[in-house]
Design a protein around this motif. Structure first.
Motif, mmCIF file in Angstrom:
data_model
loop_
_atom_site.group_PDB
_atom_site.id
_atom_site.type_symbol
_atom_site.label_atom_id
_atom_site.label_comp_id
_atom_site.label_asym_id
_atom_site.label_seq_id
_atom_site.Cartn_x
_atom_site.Cartn_y
_atom_site.Cartn_z
ATOM 1 N N SER A 32 -5.941 10.448 -11.503
ATOM 2 C CA SER A 32 -5.230 11.335 -10.583
ATOM 3 C C SER A 32 -5.214 10.812 -9.154
ATOM 4 O O SER A 32 -4.360 11.203 -8.355
ATOM 5 C CB SER A 32 -5.854 12.733 -10.613
ATOM 6 N N ALA A 33 -6.148 9.917 -8.825
ATOM 7 C CA ALA A 33 -6.216 9.393 -7.460
ATOM 8 C C ALA A 33 -4.997 8.546 -7.112
ATOM 9 O O ALA A 33 -4.689 8.364 -5.931
ATOM 10 C CB ALA A 33 -7.486 8.574 -7.268
ATOM 11 N N VAL A 34 -4.317 8.000 -8.126
ATOM 12 C CA VAL A 34 -3.137 7.168 -7.849
ATOM 13 C C VAL A 34 -1.852 7.903 -8.183
ATOM 14 O O VAL A 34 -0.806 7.291 -8.376
ATOM 15 C CB VAL A 34 -3.196 5.837 -8.629
ATOM 16 N N SER A 35 -1.919 9.237 -8.233
ATOM 17 C CA SER A 35 -0.732 10.016 -8.574
ATOM 18 C C SER A 35 -0.016 10.573 -7.355
ATOM 19 O O SER A 35 0.984 11.276 -7.485
ATOM 20 C CB SER A 35 -1.116 11.165 -9.513
ATOM 21 N N GLN A 36 -0.519 10.279 -6.146
ATOM 22 C CA GLN A 36 0.147 10.743 -4.932
ATOM 23 C C GLN A 36 1.467 10.006 -4.741
ATOM 24 O O GLN A 36 1.683 8.937 -5.301
ATOM 25 C CB GLN A 36 -0.751 10.506 -3.718
ATOM 26 N N LYS A 88 2.193 8.670 0.998
ATOM 27 C CA LYS A 88 0.872 9.246 1.268
ATOM 28 C C LYS A 88 -0.226 8.335 0.755
ATOM 29 O O LYS A 88 -1.259 8.149 1.419
ATOM 30 C CB LYS A 88 0.764 10.625 0.622
ATOM 31 N N PHE A 89 -0.019 7.756 -0.422
ATOM 32 C CA PHE A 89 -1.036 6.863 -0.986
ATOM 33 C C PHE A 89 -1.218 5.633 -0.099
ATOM 34 O O PHE A 89 -2.346 5.213 0.172
ATOM 35 C CB PHE A 89 -0.628 6.441 -2.397
ATOM 36 N N SER A 90 -0.118 5.056 0.367
ATOM 37 C CA SER A 90 -0.202 3.875 1.240
ATOM 38 C C SER A 90 -0.930 4.192 2.527
ATOM 39 O O SER A 90 -1.731 3.388 3.018
ATOM 40 C CB SER A 90 1.212 3.357 1.538
ATOM 41 N N THR A 91 -0.683 5.393 3.073
ATOM 42 C CA THR A 91 -1.370 5.813 4.300
ATOM 43 C C THR A 91 -2.878 5.916 4.067
ATOM 44 O O THR A 91 -3.683 5.473 4.894
ATOM 45 C CB THR A 91 -0.825 7.166 4.780
ATOM 46 N N ASN A 92 -3.259 6.492 2.939
ATOM 47 C CA ASN A 92 -4.682 6.638 2.633
ATOM 48 C C ASN A 92 -5.350 5.286 2.405
ATOM 49 O O ASN A 92 -6.501 5.069 2.792
ATOM 50 C CB ASN A 92 -4.860 7.531 1.403
#
Length: 407
Positions: A214-218, A222-226
């Motif tokens: 689930s951590a790579v489901s954004q 948003k994922f790139s920002t994190n």
């Protein structure tokens, strides 16, 4: 006296081309008290056939059978018999079937040929069989009712594309995330590409997808920002801790992050020291406020450890306080006071296996400190040995004297 239900039926599954023999062994026996409870639960109108079938053929308890009967009802056994026969033919035991039906009773009403068989055949064709296949079905029985073309095959192909072996794919498929219906092409694929671009090893990515999909489901932005935040925090993409930090940042909001920072500040940690702790083990931020406070109270106020020493091993906040921290640290503190181990010993001993710790700290010194085994087993606390008075460590020479006199 127990009651068992024994019968034997041969079921033909139309168009499958095979005859499946379903042997109804006494998978569930009811004691007299259970029968009385069962009779009190049901009237003749309350799905008596369904409940009886669930207990006798599927091995459910009266309570579980009652619960399941609220979701399914049938008056003849043919469809359910065919489903059970098919599951057994693909490696499911009576124990597996009991768990599957308890979790997802609606599976008994599925069309064996059109709905279930194609998925089972697919899994067998890619190398899953026996315990592995049964394990997937037990963990998530509803996977057999998902679309083969739109869900099962795309998810399998995606996991295979990132280098996973079937053993890890089986582990991944047991997680709820892979049943949500999200498109892996729209979510996971772009984010995996982001991780690859910054040099995260494929072995680490595969492990990440297995344990924390689930951590790579954004969404990609948003994922790139994190991911950028994690890099700015000083994490190395080549190390496993990088993905632990990604999981942390993706799953924790700013308000909760600040709250956890404040909890650690209460014990005298500076922001730089907290960030060092996070770089050593990002998951220290996932511990609850209660857990952090309890661990710090024990180690600082009762054991006499300095916060700085605790901060050098932040994984301590992920260990069980009752089962590991209290007994193990009590043993080490006794040995420190006796001068048998160095006083600046790192808390990393809490990461040892139970066997290694026992041999290194209990067996090795049991002749020097006869009370050590009882301390380790929790039979004697440090308070009973006179180690602590009102939360403050006593003068060590006094304690050593007490221990020597107790021999």
């Amino acid at each position: 006296m127990s009651t068992s239900f024994l019968c034997r039926r041969v079921v033909s599954l139309t168009n499958v081309g095979q005859m499946f023999e379903i042997s109804r062994t006494p998978v569930h026996f009811l004691q007299n008290s259970q029968l009385l409870m069962f009779r009190s639960f049901f009237s003749p109108k309350q799905h008596s056939f369904t409940v009886s079938y669930l207990m006798n053929s599927c091995g459910l308890s009266p309570e579980s059978a009652l619960s399941a009967s609220r979701k399914i009802q049938f008056e003849t056994p043919e469809r359910a018999d065919s489903v059970l026969a098919l599951l057994r033919n693909y490696g499911c035991t009576n124990t597996h079937i009991s768990k599957i039906v308890s979790k997802y009773p609606l599976l008994l009403t599925a069309n064996p040929e059109k709905t279930l068989l194609p998925k089972l055949e697919f899994f067998r064709s890619v190398g899953f069989s026996g315990p592995d296949l049964a394990g997937i079905i037990v963990a998530k029985p509803s996977i057999l009712k998902r679309s083969l073309e739109n869900h099962v095959i795309p998810n399998y192909n995606f996991l295979k594309s990132v280098g996973m072996i079937n053993e890890n794919i089986a582990r991944a498929l047991r997680r709820t995330y892979w049943l949500t219906g999200q498109s892996v092409q729209n979510t996971n694929v772009p984010n995996i590409a982001t991780l690859k671009e910054i040099g995260v090893p494929m072995s680490n990515i595969s492990f990440f997808l297995t344990c924390h999909p689930s951590a790579v489901s954004q969404n990609k932005e948003k994922f790139s920002t994190n991911v950028k935040k994690v890099i700015e925090m000083g994490f190395d993409p080549l190390r496993v801790t990088f993905l632990k930090a990604v999981r942390l940042i993706c799953g924790m909001g700013e308000s909760m992050w600040e709250h956890k920072m404040e909890v650690y500040r209460r014990w005298g940690f500076t922001d730089d020291e907290i960030m060092l702790m996070i770089r050593l083990d990002p998951l220290c931020m996932t511990s609850s406020e209660r857990k952090i406070m309890s661990v710090m109270d024990f180690l600082v106020n009762k054991m006499g450890w300095e916060p700085a020493a605790i901060g050098r091993y932040p994984t301590v906040f992920l260990r069980s306080l009752e089962k590991k921290i209290i007994p193990w640290c009590s043993v080490v503190k006794v040995l420190q006071i006796k001068g048998l181990v160095k006083k600046d010993l790192s808390l990393s001993f809490l990461g040892s296996s139970k066997k290694n710790f026992f041999n290194r700290f209990v067996v090795k010194y049991e002749h020097d400190v006869p009370e050590l085994l009882n301390v380790y087993q929790g039979k004697i606390g440090i308070l009973e040995l006179g180690f602590i008075s009102e939360g403050i460590m006593r003068d060590e020479t006094v304690v050593v004297s007490q221990l020597n006199n107790s021999k």
